[in-house]
Enzyme design. Sequence first.
Site: not given
Length: 559
Positions: A51, A113-114, A163, A467
């Site tokens: 993502e 959940f999630q 949802k 760097m």
Amino acid sequence: MLLTGAEILIKSLIDEGVETIFGYPGGAVLNIYDELYKYKDKINHILTCHEQAAAHAADGYSRATGKVGVCIATSGPGATNLVTGIATAYMDSIPIVAITGNVPKSLLGKDSFQEVDISGITMPITKHNYIVKNVEDLQRIIKDAFYIAQEGRPGPVLIDIPKDITANKGVYKSLITRERCKDKNILNEEAIAEVIQYINDSKRPFIYAGGGIVSSEATDELITFAEKINAPVSTSLMCTSAFPFDHSLYTGMIGMHGTKASNVAATKCDLLITLGARFSDRVISNQNHIKNAKIIHIDIDPAEINKNVKVDSYIVGDLKDVLNRLIPVIDEKKNKEWLDFIDSIKEKKTFKEDDCNELTPELLFNKLNNLNDGNFIITTEVGQHQMWAAQYFNCRNRRSFLSSGGLGTMGYGLGAAIGAQIGSPNKRVFNIAGDGSFGMNCNELATVVKNKLPIVTIILNNNSLGMVRQWQMLFYDGRYSETTLNRETDYVKLAEAFGARGFRVIEKSELDYVLNQAISSKEPVLIDYVINCDKKVFPMVAPGAPINQIISEEDINNN
């Protein structure tokens, strides 16, 4: 018309002109992905491997096209994986709309959940964010999100959709698009008059141009403005490609790795004209370093005025509008003595290949410059390679240099390259990477190959975190703690495993052939360009030092 929330979302995105979405599906966004399946002839969905790359791709798409980029992720870890990309866009003022799913409303706040409070998490790194609580609000929220992302100082907006909202039905209707008013710049007449007076009175004006020039599409106005007052022009990293590299007034990048001409000019001018820049600590953050100059600041964001540096005069407004207002009424200037001085300290770019006995960044970018027909877009990761690209690559077209400036996000470049290539299919996109940064996002080669994107990734491979190693050499007495990678990764085989073409360059004689093969190829290419781990980025200014106290390679060689 009564539609589900998911249908309303997709139709609303189409209404906003969205043609491409970058994302990754999951349980909380299944209803949305079901609608995307039905509308795949109108919206192209690019499935990334992670993502974070979806957010970077939306960002790169926006930077390359000037449009709003869109990304989508599911709830919980899907949403949190977007955070770095959202923060990157926020720091660099890039307009993206990030859409996340969440658990149904009845489960919010119950550690379901999630479930994660992505609105709370992203509040400091978005211009605005929403949790949609009613399907009847969804269409308006989407329209508002696209407006907010673009109006004023651009930036990311997040829409979190439970949802059940995507399943519930609501009324979809025609909504009038809000016109971007740019605050209709009720420009302050007294401020304009004062700025005009400062410009007209100056003998040694100097322009420091930032990313606001790109955001406001004000390149032409900047050129006209600079030519009228004959002021040398420096650019921040974010403004790279917005001023012609071969213009006689251009002094190059300013700041920690800026040119001598830009950095010295900032301390010798009598008027510093700052356009759409924020006085970053990597450019100018200490008032004492520019104490001999009056300072003008023109920016669309009033919060930036007097934030890091106290200025003598300012205008809050869109740069394109403000410059168009100033150009007709400011005095035309010659400034011959000042320009002669600037020319005397400009370091002429004279690269002779015969003088180079090894593979160097200069050699690589000189070859790319010779091949560039004005059709190249460069994206970068973050590190030495990023600075070398900014220093040595000659951008020949606008919106052709995409790099994470404010956040300095390693792992940005390949995702951004995907977005840039999708948004600009007729351009050749090169992702300039270091081996350290590339390790953070190399999985996106699968996305590049799957979508048959002819992106060329060039790894400046010094087998180190270059760097950080450079800082350890300069400021930590050469104690190279965890910056020598010593990885056994074969990047050519890795590219081939993903389905891309892989090349390795270890000798000068190989470079022309490899670059020609890469550019003529219609498929993804990776080039492992092996350089010395002790190659440093110069010039450099030490953190906190005046920007005219420039460290050169000769200084290091002479201790």
